[in-house]
Motif scaffolding. Structure first.
Motif, PDB file in Angstrom:
ATOM      1  N   LEU A 217       7.738   1.275   8.886  1.00 18.73           N
ATOM      2  CA  LEU A 217       7.646   2.711   9.106  1.00 18.73           C
ATOM      3  C   LEU A 217       8.621   3.196  10.187  1.00 18.73           C
ATOM      4  CD1 LEU A 217       6.169   5.310   8.392  1.00 18.73           C
ATOM      5  CD2 LEU A 217       4.465   4.751  10.098  1.00 18.73           C
ATOM      6  N   LYS A 218       8.922   2.343  11.179  1.00 18.46           N
ATOM      7  CA  LYS A 218       9.798   2.770  12.268  1.00 18.46           C
ATOM      8  C   LYS A 218      11.219   3.012  11.776  1.00 18.46           C
ATOM      9  CE  LYS A 218       7.166   0.497  15.834  1.00 18.46           C
ATOM     10  NZ  LYS A 218       7.093  -0.605  16.783  1.00 18.46           N
ATOM     11  N   SER A 219      11.597   2.239  10.728  1.00 15.09           N
ATOM     12  CA  SER A 219      12.975   2.387  10.232  1.00 15.09           C
ATOM     13  C   SER A 219      13.050   3.356   9.057  1.00 15.09           C
ATOM     14  CB  SER A 219      13.524   1.027   9.817  1.00 15.09           C
ATOM     15  OG  SER A 219      12.723   0.490   8.778  1.00 15.09           O
ATOM     16  N   TYR A 220      12.069   4.245   8.932  1.00 13.77           N
ATOM     17  CA  TYR A 220      12.052   5.151   7.778  1.00 13.77           C
ATOM     18  C   TYR A 220      13.074   6.261   7.950  1.00 13.77           C
ATOM     19  CZ  TYR A 220      10.688   8.712   4.491  1.00 13.77           C
ATOM     20  OH  TYR A 220      10.721   9.657   3.491  1.00 13.77           O
ATOM     21  N   THR A 221      13.832   6.511   6.893  1.00 15.29           N
ATOM     22  CA  THR A 221      14.693   7.692   6.774  1.00 15.29           C
ATOM     23  C   THR A 221      14.533   8.215   5.367  1.00 15.29           C
ATOM     24  OG1 THR A 221      16.607   6.462   5.983  1.00 15.29           O
ATOM     25  CG2 THR A 221      16.416   6.735   8.373  1.00 15.29           C
ATOM     26  N   HIS A 222      14.987   9.437   5.156  1.00 16.94           N
ATOM     27  CA  HIS A 222      14.924   9.995   3.794  1.00 16.94           C
ATOM     28  C   HIS A 222      15.859   9.272   2.844  1.00 16.94           C
ATOM     29  CE1 HIS A 222      12.138  13.231   4.415  1.00 16.94           C
ATOM     30  NE2 HIS A 222      12.820  13.698   5.481  1.00 16.94           N
ATOM     31  N   ASP A 223      16.854   8.558   3.389  1.00 13.76           N
ATOM     32  CA  ASP A 223      17.824   7.845   2.559  1.00 13.76           C
ATOM     33  C   ASP A 223      17.354   6.443   2.195  1.00 13.76           C
ATOM     34  OD1 ASP A 223      19.525   9.983   2.663  1.00 13.76           O
ATOM     35  OD2 ASP A 223      20.477   9.295   4.518  1.00 13.76           O
ATOM     36  N   LEU A 224      16.134   6.069   2.623  1.00 18.91           N
ATOM     37  CA  LEU A 224      15.639   4.726   2.370  1.00 18.91           C
ATOM     38  C   LEU A 224      15.495   4.493   0.864  1.00 18.91           C
ATOM     39  CD1 LEU A 224      14.602   2.284   4.019  1.00 18.91           C
ATOM     40  CD2 LEU A 224      12.299   3.153   3.637  1.00 18.91           C
TER      41      LEU A 224
ATOM     42  N   LYS B 287       7.991  16.369   5.865  1.00 10.09           N
ATOM     43  CA  LYS B 287       7.971  17.000   4.553  1.00 10.09           C
ATOM     44  C   LYS B 287       8.992  16.360   3.624  1.00 10.09           C
ATOM     45  CE  LYS B 287       4.885  19.993   5.678  1.00 10.09           C
ATOM     46  NZ  LYS B 287       3.550  19.782   5.193  1.00 10.09           N
ATOM     47  N   SER B 288       8.590  16.265   2.364  1.00 12.40           N
ATOM     48  CA  SER B 288       9.500  15.806   1.328  1.00 12.40           C
ATOM     49  C   SER B 288       9.942  17.026   0.534  1.00 12.40           C
ATOM     50  CB  SER B 288       8.811  14.789   0.426  1.00 12.40           C
ATOM     51  OG  SER B 288       7.782  15.421  -0.319  1.00 12.40           O
ATOM     52  N   ILE B 289      10.516  16.809  -0.612  1.00  8.64           N
ATOM     53  CA  ILE B 289      10.956  17.923  -1.444  1.00  8.64           C
ATOM     54  C   ILE B 289       9.730  18.665  -1.949  1.00  8.64           C
ATOM     55  CG2 ILE B 289      12.233  18.546  -3.527  1.00  8.64           C
ATOM     56  CD1 ILE B 289      13.817  15.963  -3.136  1.00  8.64           C
TER      57      ILE B 289
ATOM     58  N   VAL C 111       5.338  13.348   2.813  1.00  8.43           N
ATOM     59  CA  VAL C 111       6.047  12.193   2.275  1.00  8.43           C
ATOM     60  C   VAL C 111       5.041  11.093   1.943  1.00  8.43           C
ATOM     61  CG1 VAL C 111       7.698  10.370   2.823  1.00  8.43           C
ATOM     62  CG2 VAL C 111       8.160  12.705   3.516  1.00  8.43           C
ATOM     63  N   VAL C 112       5.204  10.478   0.768  1.00  6.19           N
ATOM     64  CA  VAL C 112       4.398   9.314   0.396  1.00  6.19           C
ATOM     65  C   VAL C 112       5.275   8.089   0.608  1.00  6.19           C
ATOM     66  CG1 VAL C 112       3.155   8.166  -1.455  1.00  6.19           C
ATOM     67  CG2 VAL C 112       3.098  10.643  -1.300  1.00  6.19           C
ATOM     68  N   PHE C 113       4.807   7.176   1.493  1.00  5.38           N
ATOM     69  CA  PHE C 113       5.583   5.998   1.904  1.00  5.38           C
ATOM     70  C   PHE C 113       4.999   4.774   1.201  1.00  5.38           C
ATOM     71  CE2 PHE C 113       6.599   2.744   5.213  1.00  5.38           C
ATOM     72  CZ  PHE C 113       7.973   2.824   5.094  1.00  5.38           C
ATOM     73  N   HIS C 114       5.852   4.055   0.461  1.00  3.33           N
ATOM     74  CA  HIS C 114       5.370   2.937  -0.364  1.00  3.33           C
ATOM     75  C   HIS C 114       5.657   1.574   0.230  1.00  3.33           C
ATOM     76  CE1 HIS C 114       4.268   5.534  -3.686  1.00  3.33           C
ATOM     77  NE2 HIS C 114       5.434   6.132  -3.591  1.00  3.33           N
ATOM     78  N   LYS C 115       6.202   1.493   1.426  1.00  3.14           N
ATOM     79  CA  LYS C 115       6.487   0.208   2.047  1.00  3.14           C
ATOM     80  C   LYS C 115       5.359  -0.142   2.999  1.00  3.14           C
ATOM     81  CE  LYS C 115      10.630  -0.005   0.236  1.00  3.14           C
ATOM     82  NZ  LYS C 115      10.915  -0.890  -0.859  1.00  3.14           N
ATOM     83  N   GLY C 116       5.431  -1.329   3.577  1.00  9.32           N
ATOM     84  CA  GLY C 116       4.433  -1.737   4.552  1.00  9.32           C
ATOM     85  C   GLY C 116       4.550  -0.922   5.836  1.00  9.32           C
ATOM     86  N   LEU C 117       3.501  -0.938   6.630  1.00  4.74           N
ATOM     87  CA  LEU C 117       3.503  -0.142   7.860  1.00  4.74           C
ATOM     88  C   LEU C 117       4.518  -0.652   8.874  1.00  4.74           C
ATOM     89  CD1 LEU C 117      -0.277   0.608   8.495  1.00  4.74           C
ATOM     90  CD2 LEU C 117       1.534   2.212   7.893  1.00  4.74           C
TER      91      LEU C 117
ATOM     92  N   GLY D 245       0.813  -1.192   0.000  1.00  7.30           N
ATOM     93  CA  GLY D 245       0.000   0.000   0.000  1.00  7.30           C
ATOM     94  C   GLY D 245       0.856   1.255   0.000  1.00  7.30           C
ATOM     95  N   SER D 246       0.234   2.374  -0.142  1.00  3.70           N
ATOM     96  CA  SER D 246       0.919   3.671  -0.109  1.00  3.70           C
ATOM     97  C   SER D 246       0.302   4.503   1.002  1.00  3.70           C
ATOM     98  CB  SER D 246       0.764   4.396  -1.445  1.00  3.70           C
ATOM     99  OG  SER D 246       1.385   3.652  -2.467  1.00  3.70           O
ATOM    100  N   TYR D 247       1.148   5.179   1.759  1.00  2.00           N
ATOM    101  CA  TYR D 247       0.676   5.953   2.899  1.00  2.00           C
ATOM    102  C   TYR D 247       1.283   7.341   2.834  1.00  2.00           C
ATOM    103  CZ  TYR D 247      -0.270   1.235   4.439  1.00  2.00           C
ATOM    104  OH  TYR D 247      -0.696  -0.054   4.506  1.00  2.00           O
ATOM    105  N   VAL D 248       0.540   8.321   3.299  1.00  2.00           N
ATOM    106  CA  VAL D 248       1.037   9.689   3.383  1.00  2.00           C
ATOM    107  C   VAL D 248       1.447   9.942   4.833  1.00  2.00           C
ATOM    108  CG1 VAL D 248       0.444  12.125   3.120  1.00  2.00           C
ATOM    109  CG2 VAL D 248      -0.422  10.452   1.494  1.00  2.00           C
TER     110      VAL D 248
END
Length: 200
Positions: free
Chosen positions: A179-186, A163-165, A170-176, A155-158
Motif C-alpha cells: 500500500l505504501k508504494s501505491y500510485t495510480h500508475d500501478l 478517488k478513482s475515475i 479506489v479499490v486496491f487489489h494487492k496486499g497491504l 484481498g481487496s481493500y477500499v
C-alpha cells in the motif's frame, strides 16, 4: 380334481395351450377351478374351532394356503396374473389373492421379513458409518500433513479519501504491504519514449 395337486395338474395341462387352440370345455374347466379355489378361500373362519387350537397353531385358512403353496397353485396364479394372453382371468386371480391375504394386516405383512433384513440393514449401516469415520480421519490427517502455503490472494481493500475515475473510492487489489508504494500508475505499462527524445 379333488385335491390341490389334481387342480394344479389340470390347470397346468391347460394353461400352456395357445388360447386360440383352447376348446370351450377347457376354458370352462379353468374358470370352474378358479371359482372353486376362490370359494374355498372365501369360507369364513369358525371361531369355536379356532379357540380350541393351541396358541401359535396354524388356522384352517393358513393350512389351506399351505396346501395351495405345496401343490404349486400359487405359481400358477402368478403365471395367470402376469401372462398377457390370460387377461380374462385377471379378476378371478385378483379375488383369490385378496382372499389369501384376508386375515393379514398390511403392517404384519410388511414386518414379516424385517427380522433378519432389519438386522442386516443395521449391520450395513454400522459398517458404512465406521468406513465414513475412517475416511474423515484420513482426510484430516492428509490436511495436517500438507505444507501450509501462503495464499496469493491478498484481498481487496477500499482506499477511502483517494478517488478513482468517477468520484468513487479506489479499490486496491494487492496486499497491504504494497500500500505504501501505491500510485495510480500501478500495473500500467510505462509509456515508451523514442530514443531520440530521451533525456541525455
Amino acid at each position: 380334481l379333488g385335491t390341490p395337486t389334481g387342480l394344479w395338474g389340470a390347470l397346468r395341462a391347460l394353461s400352456p395351450q395357445d388360447w386360440e387352440q383352447r376348446q370351450e370345455e377347457d376354458t370352462l374347466l379353468i374358470e370352474r377351478i378358479l371359482l372353486l379355489v376362490r370359494n374355498v378361500l372365501h369360507v369364513p373362519p369358525d371361531p369355536t374351532e379356532e379357540q380350541q387350537g393351541v396358541d401359535g397353531d396354524a388356522s384352517v385358512h393358513d393350512r389351506v394356503l399351505w396346501a395351495l403353496h405345496i401343490s404349486g397353485m400359487d405359481d400358477l396364479l402368478k403365471f395367470l396374473a402376469s401372462a398377457q394372453v390370460e387377461q380374462q382371468w385377471a379378476l378371478h386371480v385378483l379375488e383369490i389373492i385378496s382372499l389369501m391375504f384376508r386375515d393379514q394386516s398390511p403392517e404384519e405383512l410388511a414386518a414379516l421379513g424385517q427380522g433378519t433384513a432389519g438386522a442386516e440393514h443395521g449391520e450395513d449401516t454400522r459398517e458404512l458409518e465406521t468406513l465414513r469415520q475412517r475416511e474423515l480421519a484420513e482426510k484430516r490427517a492428509r490436511a495436517l500433513q500438507r505444507p501450509s502455503r501462503h495464499s496469493r490472494f491478498g484481498g481487496s481493500y477500499v482506499l477511502q479519501g483517494l478517488k478513482s475515475i468517477g468520484d468513487r473510492d479506489v479499490v486496491f487489489h494487492k496486499g497491504l504491504h504494497n500500500l505504501k508504494s501505491y500510485t495510480h500508475d500501478l500495473g500500467k505499462e510505462p509509456r515508451r519514449v523514442p530514443r531520440h527524445r530521451q533525456a541525455a
